[in-house]
Scaffold this active site. Structure first.
Site, PDB file in Angstrom:
ATOM      1  N   ARG A   1      -1.835  -6.101  -8.286  1.00  0.00           N
ATOM      2  CA  ARG A   1      -0.830  -7.100  -7.941  1.00  0.00           C
ATOM      3  C   ARG A   1      -0.847  -8.276  -8.898  1.00  0.00           C
ATOM      4  NH1 ARG A   1      -2.923  -8.582  -2.279  1.00  0.00           N
ATOM      5  NH2 ARG A   1      -4.743  -8.480  -3.586  1.00  0.00           N
TER       6      ARG A   1
ATOM      7  N   LYS B   1     -15.990  -8.034   4.951  1.00  0.00           N
ATOM      8  CA  LYS B   1     -14.821  -8.375   5.761  1.00  0.00           C
ATOM      9  C   LYS B   1     -15.083  -8.132   7.237  1.00  0.00           C
ATOM     10  CE  LYS B   1     -11.237  -7.336   2.341  1.00  0.00           C
ATOM     11  NZ  LYS B   1     -10.036  -6.535   2.078  1.00  0.00           N
TER      12      LYS B   1
ATOM     13  N   SER C   1      -3.456  -7.725   2.822  1.00  0.00           N
ATOM     14  CA  SER C   1      -3.799  -7.573   4.240  1.00  0.00           C
ATOM     15  C   SER C   1      -4.384  -8.857   4.804  1.00  0.00           C
ATOM     16  CB  SER C   1      -4.783  -6.412   4.420  1.00  0.00           C
ATOM     17  OG  SER C   1      -4.175  -5.197   4.079  1.00  0.00           O
TER      18      SER C   1
ATOM     19  N   HIS D   1       0.843  -1.205   0.000  1.00  0.00           N
ATOM     20  CA  HIS D   1       0.000   0.000   0.000  1.00  0.00           C
ATOM     21  C   HIS D   1       0.877   1.252   0.000  1.00  0.00           C
ATOM     22  CE1 HIS D   1      -3.197  -2.490   2.304  1.00  0.00           C
ATOM     23  NE2 HIS D   1      -3.624  -2.353   1.054  1.00  0.00           N
TER      24      HIS D   1
END
Length: 174
Positions: free
Chosen positions: A95, A46, A133, A22
């Site tokens: 990514r 989440k 994360s 990040h």
């Protein structure tokens, strides 16, 4: 409709926790735009390790070296937040190929919701292309070494939170 500024970029996410991948996108964005606003938002899908206020505080600490970067929390749609800060640019990191599919769909939806907004993608550096994360929270839960992936203050906070969660599970008899 208010005019939106293309010199302001907004980088949104849950940042639970903020990691070096990040920070790489944020720091690179800070060299491309006059101002970068990091938006700490919700993800109803989440279970967060950290509250929004804790995530904002951790981010504020680690972006301090970048004078043109600020951090705010928001609720609701990211496009509404981007408009509220007067920005025209949504800054996103990529990514993997699966990121590309997700981000492509999200950018098209955002463009449909507000055709004035553009999404700019920065490719993750190779050393961060596998970091998420979610994976870091899992490593923390099992007591793994996080030093290669997190700023020291975030690593300490995540290790502490994971330890608290383990203790709570043990106390609950889980």
């Amino acid at each position: 409709m208010p005019k939106l500024d293309q010199r302001i970029a907004v980088c949104t996410g849950t940042f639970d926790p903020v990691h070096l991948g990040h920070l790489d996108i944020i720091s690179r964005g800070s060299t491309l735009f006059d101002s970068v606003v990091v938006g700490v938002g919700p993800n109803p899908e989440k279970q967060h390790f950290f509250t929004a206020a804790e995530r904002v505080a951790l981010l504020e600490e680690v972006v301090r070296p970048y004078p043109n970067v600020s951090v705010q929390s928001f609720e609701g749609l990211a496009v509404n937040f981007v408009r509220s800060v007067g920005a025209r640019i949504m800054l996103r990191g990529l990514r993997t190929l699966s990121d590309m599919e997700y981000e492509f769909s999200m950018s098209l939806m955002n463009l449909t919701l507000d055709p004035r907004l553009e999404t700019i993608f920065l490719m993750a550096k190779e050393e961060y292309s596998h970091v998420s994360s979610t994976l870091l929270r899992q490593v923390a839960e099992f007591g793994g070494d996080l030093s290669k992936f997190l700023p020291p203050s975030v690593r300490i906070a995540l290790e502490r939170r994971a330890s608290e969660r383990r203790e709570k599970r043990n106390d609950d008899g889980s």
